[in-house]
Write a protein that holds these residues in place. Sequence first.
Motif, PDB file in Angstrom:
ATOM      1  N   PHE A 194      -1.337   2.468  -7.676  1.00  0.00           N
ATOM      2  CA  PHE A 194      -0.341   2.183  -6.652  1.00  0.00           C
ATOM      3  C   PHE A 194      -0.728   0.905  -5.905  1.00  0.00           C
ATOM      4  CE2 PHE A 194      -0.609   6.761  -7.220  1.00  0.00           C
ATOM      5  CZ  PHE A 194       0.716   7.143  -7.378  1.00  0.00           C
ATOM      6  N   ARG A 195       0.242   0.016  -5.708  1.00  0.00           N
ATOM      7  CA  ARG A 195       0.004  -1.154  -4.859  1.00  0.00           C
ATOM      8  C   ARG A 195      -0.022  -0.693  -3.413  1.00  0.00           C
ATOM      9  NH1 ARG A 195       2.680  -6.886  -6.094  1.00  0.00           N
ATOM     10  NH2 ARG A 195       2.382  -6.880  -3.828  1.00  0.00           N
ATOM     11  N   ILE A 196      -1.101  -0.974  -2.709  1.00  0.00           N
ATOM     12  CA  ILE A 196      -1.269  -0.416  -1.369  1.00  0.00           C
ATOM     13  C   ILE A 196      -0.298  -1.049  -0.382  1.00  0.00           C
ATOM     14  CG2 ILE A 196      -2.927  -0.060   0.512  1.00  0.00           C
ATOM     15  CD1 ILE A 196      -5.109   0.200  -1.524  1.00  0.00           C
ATOM     16  N   ASP A 197       0.165  -2.279  -0.628  1.00  0.00           N
ATOM     17  CA  ASP A 197       1.130  -2.864   0.302  1.00  0.00           C
ATOM     18  C   ASP A 197       2.509  -2.214   0.183  1.00  0.00           C
ATOM     19  OD1 ASP A 197       1.833  -3.907  -2.142  1.00  0.00           O
ATOM     20  OD2 ASP A 197       1.787  -6.001  -1.532  1.00  0.00           O
ATOM     21  N   ARG A 198       2.711  -1.352  -0.816  1.00  0.00           N
ATOM     22  CA  ARG A 198       3.957  -0.595  -0.940  1.00  0.00           C
ATOM     23  C   ARG A 198       3.832   0.825  -0.404  1.00  0.00           C
ATOM     24  NH1 ARG A 198       5.452  -2.286  -7.138  1.00  0.00           N
ATOM     25  NH2 ARG A 198       6.044  -4.452  -6.717  1.00  0.00           N
ATOM     26  N   VAL A 199       2.652   1.193   0.064  1.00  0.00           N
ATOM     27  CA  VAL A 199       2.445   2.527   0.630  1.00  0.00           C
ATOM     28  C   VAL A 199       3.091   2.568   2.014  1.00  0.00           C
ATOM     29  CG1 VAL A 199       0.727   4.160   1.491  1.00  0.00           C
ATOM     30  CG2 VAL A 199       0.348   2.965  -0.673  1.00  0.00           C
ATOM     31  N   SER A 200       3.909   3.588   2.261  1.00  0.00           N
ATOM     32  CA  SER A 200       4.621   3.704   3.536  1.00  0.00           C
ATOM     33  C   SER A 200       4.042   4.772   4.450  1.00  0.00           C
ATOM     34  CB  SER A 200       6.108   4.015   3.283  1.00  0.00           C
ATOM     35  OG  SER A 200       6.240   5.226   2.527  1.00  0.00           O
ATOM     36  N   ALA A 201       3.216   5.679   3.906  1.00  0.00           N
ATOM     37  CA  ALA A 201       2.628   6.737   4.729  1.00  0.00           C
ATOM     38  C   ALA A 201       1.428   7.335   4.005  1.00  0.00           C
ATOM     39  CB  ALA A 201       3.662   7.825   5.034  1.00  0.00           C
ATOM     40  N   VAL A 202       0.420   7.730   4.782  1.00  0.00           N
ATOM     41  CA  VAL A 202      -0.763   8.400   4.243  1.00  0.00           C
ATOM     42  C   VAL A 202      -1.072   9.586   5.148  1.00  0.00           C
ATOM     43  CG1 VAL A 202      -3.234   8.224   3.769  1.00  0.00           C
ATOM     44  CG2 VAL A 202      -1.724   6.308   3.219  1.00  0.00           C
ATOM     45  N   ASP A 203      -1.042  10.785   4.572  1.00  0.00           N
ATOM     46  CA  ASP A 203      -1.309  12.000   5.351  1.00  0.00           C
ATOM     47  C   ASP A 203      -2.343  12.841   4.611  1.00  0.00           C
ATOM     48  OD1 ASP A 203      -1.231  14.134   7.066  1.00  0.00           O
ATOM     49  OD2 ASP A 203       0.659  14.947   6.293  1.00  0.00           O
TER      50      ASP A 203
END
Length: 346
Positions: A194-203
């Motif tokens: 996964f490209r981290i700049d496309r991550v929108s949330a981390v839980d």
Amino acid sequence: MRADRLMAILLLLQHREQVTAAEVARELEISERTARRDLDALGMAGVPVYSMQGRGGGWRLVGGARTDLSGLTAGEARALFLVAGPASSVTPAVKAALRKLVHALPEPFRLQAEAAASSLVMDPQRWGSSRIEPRPPRFLDDLQDAVIRGVQVRLGYVDREGTETERTVHPLGIVAKGPSWYLVATTEAGRRTFRIDRVSAVDPTGDPVHRPEDFDLAESWRAIADEVDRKRTPLEAQAVCAPHGIGVLRMGFGSRLEVGGSRTDGRIEVVIRGNDEYILAGELAGLVEWIEVTGPPGVRDHLASIGNALVERYGQDQHGRRTAKRQPRSSGSTAPMNSGSGGRVQ
């Protein structure tokens, strides 16, 4: 390096409660005389350390001194060992010193420090010709923390079409590829990147990551990068190269070059990847002194066309006279080629 040794000895004392000069010497790969001198130096610096003589003796901290005399927090210990990962750019001597420290770290620092040392891979080669400077994305620290602590996360992710999804993933490692950052993780659909700049949330869920016993982040990333490179450069040109030209090809094409075996005439079979026949022919046109392209026919046709255009434009001087034939470079030449900068066109 003496300050590093004193810190290592201090952490050894905290972890083992008692050490001998011989144990310190063996652990830090120094002489017993140097170990005794360093232990004395700790006492002179105000550290509550004392020696016990006789059988079963050694060096101890007064009262056990179980506090964290090093001053390292768990986060600081993790940060320290991030630079000792398998693909870091620090010198081997610094890596070795940091790896020695991990054996002396008190709990709960040790496991997280060991995880930190293998959580990150730095791949300096960029995709394509981008010259954008790296900018850590928003959720980089959260994801690296999940990798080090070994916990699953619910990941919000926006794909290249702009569609947002949510899934639970098992974070395995972080990779910095030029200016881009990636998360390597296991999902219900298998291992994914996964490209981290496309991550929108981390839980974080708190559930433990199921990490394959044989997983190696650097090795896994090499396989991923090779697959991506092949998808970006699906066209393959076959050629044979004079032995002294292989170095030139390596400089120009990097990972797009595959070197095969030698022919009976001494020339070496090579494969060079690209994504467009005309552009690849343009990169190869300046290498006629070293290589002969054998296929595919489309690349050879473009090479012939480029050659004819070059002769038409440069085959006569400004007075219409034929120019002298240029002599090929000597076999020892390693001058860089002009047209084949691997990575300029991907």
